[in-house]
Motif scaffolding. Sequence first.
Motif, PDB file in Angstrom:
ATOM      1  N   LEU A  91      72.261  83.215   4.031  1.00  0.00           N
ATOM      2  CA  LEU A  91      72.127  84.207   5.093  1.00  0.00           C
ATOM      3  C   LEU A  91      71.665  83.565   6.396  1.00  0.00           C
ATOM      4  CD1 LEU A  91      70.446  87.135   3.111  1.00  0.00           C
ATOM      5  CD2 LEU A  91      72.852  86.892   3.741  1.00  0.00           C
ATOM      6  N   ALA A  92      70.975  82.429   6.254  1.00  0.00           N
ATOM      7  CA  ALA A  92      70.489  81.719   7.446  1.00  0.00           C
ATOM      8  C   ALA A  92      71.575  80.855   8.080  1.00  0.00           C
ATOM      9  CB  ALA A  92      69.287  80.857   7.076  1.00  0.00           C
ATOM     10  N   GLY A  93      72.794  80.931   7.554  1.00  0.00           N
ATOM     11  CA  GLY A  93      73.900  80.247   8.205  1.00  0.00           C
ATOM     12  C   GLY A  93      74.267  78.895   7.634  1.00  0.00           C
ATOM     13  N   LYS A  94      73.695  78.537   6.495  1.00  0.00           N
ATOM     14  CA  LYS A  94      74.056  77.270   5.868  1.00  0.00           C
ATOM     15  C   LYS A  94      75.328  77.433   5.029  1.00  0.00           C
ATOM     16  CE  LYS A  94      69.424  75.242   5.427  1.00  0.00           C
ATOM     17  NZ  LYS A  94      68.561  74.458   4.523  1.00  0.00           N
ATOM     18  N   THR A  95      76.070  76.338   4.904  1.00  0.00           N
ATOM     19  CA  THR A  95      77.273  76.327   4.078  1.00  0.00           C
ATOM     20  C   THR A  95      77.149  75.253   3.010  1.00  0.00           C
ATOM     21  OG1 THR A  95      78.688  77.066   5.899  1.00  0.00           O
ATOM     22  CG2 THR A  95      79.776  75.972   4.065  1.00  0.00           C
ATOM     23  N   LEU A  96      77.440  75.623   1.772  1.00  0.00           N
ATOM     24  CA  LEU A  96      77.463  74.678   0.653  1.00  0.00           C
ATOM     25  C   LEU A  96      78.881  74.637   0.103  1.00  0.00           C
ATOM     26  CD1 LEU A  96      75.946  72.871  -1.430  1.00  0.00           C
ATOM     27  CD2 LEU A  96      75.644  74.940  -2.808  1.00  0.00           C
ATOM     28  N   LYS A  97      79.428  73.441  -0.021  1.00  0.00           N
ATOM     29  CA  LYS A  97      80.788  73.338  -0.529  1.00  0.00           C
ATOM     30  C   LYS A  97      80.949  72.068  -1.355  1.00  0.00           C
ATOM     31  CE  LYS A  97      83.845  72.955   2.730  1.00  0.00           C
ATOM     32  NZ  LYS A  97      84.560  73.120   4.019  1.00  0.00           N
ATOM     33  N   GLY A 146      74.430  74.268   9.452  1.00  0.00           N
ATOM     34  CA  GLY A 146      74.410  73.146   8.525  1.00  0.00           C
ATOM     35  C   GLY A 146      75.467  73.261   7.436  1.00  0.00           C
ATOM     36  N   VAL A 147      76.107  72.128   7.123  1.00  0.00           N
ATOM     37  CA  VAL A 147      77.108  72.067   6.061  1.00  0.00           C
ATOM     38  C   VAL A 147      76.699  70.992   5.067  1.00  0.00           C
ATOM     39  CG1 VAL A 147      79.527  71.600   5.486  1.00  0.00           C
ATOM     40  CG2 VAL A 147      78.957  72.787   7.618  1.00  0.00           C
ATOM     41  N   CYS A 148      76.568  71.386   3.820  1.00  0.00           N
ATOM     42  CA  CYS A 148      76.246  70.443   2.748  1.00  0.00           C
ATOM     43  C   CYS A 148      77.462  70.307   1.834  1.00  0.00           C
ATOM     44  CB  CYS A 148      75.042  70.927   1.949  1.00  0.00           C
ATOM     45  SG  CYS A 148      74.665  69.920   0.486  1.00  0.00           S
ATOM     46  N   VAL A 149      77.906  69.067   1.612  1.00  0.00           N
ATOM     47  CA  VAL A 149      79.078  68.817   0.774  1.00  0.00           C
ATOM     48  C   VAL A 149      78.645  68.064  -0.475  1.00  0.00           C
ATOM     49  CG1 VAL A 149      81.364  67.779   0.642  1.00  0.00           C
ATOM     50  CG2 VAL A 149      80.548  68.711   2.817  1.00  0.00           C
ATOM     51  N   LEU A 150      78.973  68.619  -1.626  1.00  0.00           N
ATOM     52  CA  LEU A 150      78.668  67.980  -2.910  1.00  0.00           C
ATOM     53  C   LEU A 150      79.863  67.139  -3.330  1.00  0.00           C
ATOM     54  CD1 LEU A 150      77.002  70.965  -4.817  1.00  0.00           C
ATOM     55  CD2 LEU A 150      75.962  69.319  -3.230  1.00  0.00           C
ATOM     56  N   ILE A 151      79.628  65.834  -3.452  1.00  0.00           N
ATOM     57  CA  ILE A 151      80.684  64.899  -3.828  1.00  0.00           C
ATOM     58  C   ILE A 151      80.449  64.336  -5.224  1.00  0.00           C
ATOM     59  CG2 ILE A 151      81.973  62.857  -3.103  1.00  0.00           C
ATOM     60  CD1 ILE A 151      80.807  63.222  -0.307  1.00  0.00           C
ATOM     61  N   GLY A 152      79.190  64.037  -5.549  1.00  0.00           N
ATOM     62  CA  GLY A 152      78.857  63.486  -6.859  1.00  0.00           C
ATOM     63  C   GLY A 152      79.152  64.469  -7.978  1.00  0.00           C
ATOM     64  N   ILE A 160      71.252  67.041  -9.818  1.00  0.00           N
ATOM     65  CA  ILE A 160      70.854  68.355  -9.318  1.00  0.00           C
ATOM     66  C   ILE A 160      69.720  68.248  -8.304  1.00  0.00           C
ATOM     67  CG2 ILE A 160      69.786  70.543  -9.984  1.00  0.00           C
ATOM     68  CD1 ILE A 160      72.752  70.349 -10.631  1.00  0.00           C
ATOM     69  N   GLN A 161      68.755  67.375  -8.555  1.00  0.00           N
ATOM     70  CA  GLN A 161      67.606  67.232  -7.655  1.00  0.00           C
ATOM     71  C   GLN A 161      68.049  66.828  -6.250  1.00  0.00           C
ATOM     72  OE1 GLN A 161      64.820  64.178  -8.781  1.00  0.00           O
ATOM     73  NE2 GLN A 161      63.377  64.667  -7.144  1.00  0.00           N
ATOM     74  N   THR A 162      68.944  65.851  -6.152  1.00  0.00           N
ATOM     75  CA  THR A 162      69.377  65.391  -4.837  1.00  0.00           C
ATOM     76  C   THR A 162      70.362  66.364  -4.193  1.00  0.00           C
ATOM     77  OG1 THR A 162      70.891  63.902  -6.048  1.00  0.00           O
ATOM     78  CG2 THR A 162      68.895  62.945  -5.126  1.00  0.00           C
ATOM     79  N   MET A 163      71.109  67.109  -4.994  1.00  0.00           N
ATOM     80  CA  MET A 163      71.957  68.166  -4.430  1.00  0.00           C
ATOM     81  C   MET A 163      71.104  69.218  -3.737  1.00  0.00           C
ATOM     82  SD  MET A 163      74.784  68.808  -7.432  1.00  0.00           S
ATOM     83  CE  MET A 163      75.982  67.548  -7.876  1.00  0.00           C
ATOM     84  N   LYS A 164      70.011  69.599  -4.396  1.00  0.00           N
ATOM     85  CA  LYS A 164      69.099  70.583  -3.823  1.00  0.00           C
ATOM     86  C   LYS A 164      68.464  70.042  -2.543  1.00  0.00           C
ATOM     87  CE  LYS A 164      66.618  74.491  -4.398  1.00  0.00           C
ATOM     88  NZ  LYS A 164      65.634  74.413  -3.311  1.00  0.00           N
TER      89      LYS A 164
END
Length: 375
Positions: A310-316, A288-294, A273-277
């Motif tokens: 709202l600032a335009g980031k994407t988490l997937k 920005g696009v953040c992809v969670l693989i672990g 969780i810490q590194t995902m954040k």
Amino acid sequence: MTEGKTITCRAAVVWKANEPFVIEQIEVDPPKAGEVRVKIVSTGICFSDVSASTGKILGVQFPIILGHEASAIVESIGEGVESVGVGDHVLPLFLPQCNRCRVCKDKNANSCLEFMGSQVKGVMSDGTSRFRCRGETLYTFVGCSTFTEYSVISEINLAKINPEAPMKEAALISCGISTGYGAAINSAGVKENSTCAVWGLGTLGLSTIMGCKKAGAKTIIGIDIIPEKFKLAAEMGCTDFVNPSELSVPIEQYLMEKYGGAIEYTFECIGRIQTMKQAFDCCAIGNGVCVLIGVAGLTDNLNISPGQFLAGKTLKGTLYGGYKSRDAVPKLVDELMNGKLKVDKFITHTMKLDDINEGFDLLKAGKSIRTILNL
């Protein structure tokens, strides 16, 4: 002649959570309709197997035969099986492709609904297991169970591959390589001349770096607390390196300042969780696009402010790198054979099934990238 008969063979069994593997004589039933019995040739030790051995992954029941990254040869087939035949070389796939459910019918999705059915419950589609030991039922892991000389796998969890492919290297295509490589190319859609950051330089992270390089990224930042991994990461295409344990400031601050808040793609390949954040916080505002693989634990929760979206980031998230598994794997094996995927570089140790506990210890200590067990 073993077709239609129960096979007795050796397997590595975990009887209870957090206990070591025990090499046992087990019974493997013949395949039923839609199923295939295979002889495992080579199988990799993936960190998901480590997590599963502790009971922290959805649906894991004990006693269980773990393992899901492997190459195999078809021994016999059940009624109705058409895509593979006896003697075919195949790769087991933890993510099935049934071609029937609404997800499989969607060209832009790959998380087959069969995965969340019986397969995460440790049984076959009829609710039963094909494994027994000492008169007790053994559960299956994500439809595969490859830490055994023979396994029974649903047809929808198998991909037929070129019989000339090297089986030891091809085994890694069935999970780690496909997942990371596809996460960059498919799930993130990395663009040319972009900046990427990858947390964790194990098999997932290194294959993600390969995918970023393939997509044309200009800057690829590798993040790990074990600097010995940086050399191999550089061979895969990494340009910059960060060891968080050597920083005097939080890694989020360091990365934002050094790269001007312009890291377009971030990838978390550890499952913490810490590194995902950290990965989400560091991806660029606006695009920005953040992809969670672990794979995180069952009870883990990620606390993120809605304002960042709202600032335009994407988490997937991504499963199997966004690939439709049975369609993609034969093509990825062809890339391996054509020298486009440096899979051999990932294999740091080769062992026998009897050495499985040593292989797990090496992975948990960060002393291996991928250990292959040859059965």
